[in-house]
Design an enzyme around this catalytic site. Structure first.
Site, PDB file in Angstrom:
ATOM      1  N   THR A   1     -12.981   2.695 -76.772  1.00 54.90           N
ATOM      2  CA  THR A   1     -13.752   3.881 -76.396  1.00 54.90           C
ATOM      3  C   THR A   1     -14.981   3.432 -75.621  1.00 54.90           C
ATOM      4  O   THR A   1     -15.482   2.330 -75.825  1.00 54.90           O
ATOM      5  CB  THR A   1     -14.149   4.702 -77.638  1.00 54.90           C
TER       6      THR A   1
ATOM      7  N   HIS B   1     -12.841  -3.390 -93.310  1.00 50.79           N
ATOM      8  CA  HIS B   1     -13.160  -4.588 -94.085  1.00 50.79           C
ATOM      9  C   HIS B   1     -12.163  -4.850 -95.207  1.00 50.79           C
ATOM     10  O   HIS B   1     -12.227  -5.905 -95.855  1.00 50.79           O
ATOM     11  CB  HIS B   1     -14.579  -4.466 -94.656  1.00 50.79           C
TER      12      HIS B   1
END
Length: 417
Positions: A338, A390
């Protein structure tokens, strides 16, 4: 002869569509393949072309209604004599106006596919006093696309003789998406508007992503001087040879693909307690729209040349803005890029596009003073960020990935162009 118009099947997983706008009214004529109405699904917004040339004699579902696929939404009459008996829209007395170009008349009077001009093209043409019929069209059947009219304006072409010169400045690039406008009723302190299907889907998807992934962010600074210089050097050649504008996005996609091959964990997804690695590199490139955001997917992006990436990305972006994307073209992405920097942002911290595990954010490129060999120099610099999950991607791996992307960009191989 009467022809039924049905809600189209816009992909295997699509069961219904919401009619957002009728582009023709009962009693008006429509050409075959001329846009008849707009729909919105949970995947894309699209203009639906008329299946035949004729007169719109019946509308069964109004704007705002959600309709199952294959249900009849309107009826056309293709027999001219029978069409004459169709109810006509309420007429208004003609207005007296100063003579000037009327680009919209081209669309209403034309019956061939090549002569049709979309509302977006008509609007841009009107702003610049241009007769759309004087613009060479590259679309299907010679249709004038948004890119055609913008290129025509950017090249400084004079308006048609019948047009009144416009005082608006020439555009050199597509305009940024317009901010939503709100009109308050007299005395009202608030205004309520229903979310569009696309906006609702964006909201659901982003909230779900935050609930699903443990978002962590890393930011790197990149010297973009080489890429900027290469783009400047080759952009004219690309327009001449490939008929398309060389932007910076293909450089980012190429660098990301190289890094994804080196760090395949970034091209994975999580299913239960398993990590699913994807062999195909299907890179989504976010496109900002007037009415939301959409992420068309460049499939097998690593197998395309820079020229191939340029043409594919520009095509997807143009069709995203003109509501011509198919649902399959916004599904199956394995990694997303993006570009919040296109509007001047330093960098952003984007939300992961599920079920992917990472999204790369491209910041604005600016000339900045930097220290090189103990001397101050001016370089084109950029911040790029990455949001990653994560649960499966450690910070060390994410930083190695970004360092790899940085190296590819700063040492970009000119032979690839």
């Amino acid at each position: 002869m009467r022809v039924d118009v049905v809600m189209p099947q816009m992909g295997e997983s699509i069961a219904e569509g919401t009619i957002t706008r009728w582009m023709k009214q009962v009693g008006e004529t429509v050409g075959r393949d001329e846009p008849l109405f707009e729909i919105s699904t949970d995947k894309v917004d699209a203009e639906i072309p008329s299946p035949a040339a004729g007169t719109l004699v019946e509308v069964k579902n109004q704007a705002g209604e959600t309709v199952p696929v294959n249900q009849v939404v309107a009826v056309l009459e293709t027999d001219a004599s029978a069409a004459a008996s169709a109810p006509k829209p309420e007429s208004k007395p003609p207005e007296t106006k100063p003579a000037k170009a009327q680009p919209a008349a081209v669309a209403s009077e034309a019956s061939s596919e090549g002569s049709f001009v979309s509302p977006v093209v008509r609007k841009i043409a009107a702003e610049h006093g241009i007769d759309p019929s004087s613009v060479p069209g590259t679309g299907a059947g010679g249709r004038v696309s948004k890119k055609d009219i913008l290129d025509f304006v950017a090249q400084g072409k004079p308006p048609a003789a019948a047009a009144t010169p416009s005082t608006a400045p020439a555009r050199v690039a597509p305009a940024a998406p317009a901010a939503p406008q709100v009109t308050f009723a007299s005395g009202a302190r608030t205004e309520r508007q229903a979310m569009t299907p696309m906006r609702k889907k964006i909201a659901e998807h982003m909230v779900e992503s935050r609930r699903t992934s443990a978002h962590v962010h890393s930011v790197f600074e990149v010297d973009m001087s080489r890429v900027v210089a290469l783009r400047t050097k080759y952009k004219s050649l690309y327009e001449e040879r490939h008929g398309t504008k060389l932007t910076l996005t293909p450089f980012f996609v190429k660098a990301a693909c190289d890094a994804l091959r080196a760090f395949p964990i970034l091209n994975s997804s999580v299913e239960g307690n398993e990590i699913v690695y994807r062999k195909d590199l299907n890179v989504g490139v976010a496109v900002a729209l007037d009415w939301g955001l959409i992420v068309p997917v460049v499939r097998n992006a690593d197998q395309l040349s820079i020229a191939g990436l340029t043409m594919k990305i520009n095509d997807l972006a143009e069709r995203a803005r003109t509501k011509k994307l198919l649902p399959d073209e916004v599904q199956g992405g394995t990694f997303t890029i993006t570009n919040p920097g296109i509007f001047g942002g330093l960098f952003g911290l984007p939300i992961i596009n599920q079920p992917q595990v990472a999204i790369l954010g491209i910041g604005g490129i600016e000339k900045r003073p930097v220290v090189i060999d103990d001397a101050i120099a001016i370089r084109d610099r950029m911040y790029m960020s990455m949001s990653y999950d994560h649960r499966v991607v450690d910070g060390a791996v994410a930083d190695q990935f970004l360092a790899f992307v940085k190296k590819v960009l700063q040492e970009f191989d000119e032979s690839l162009l």
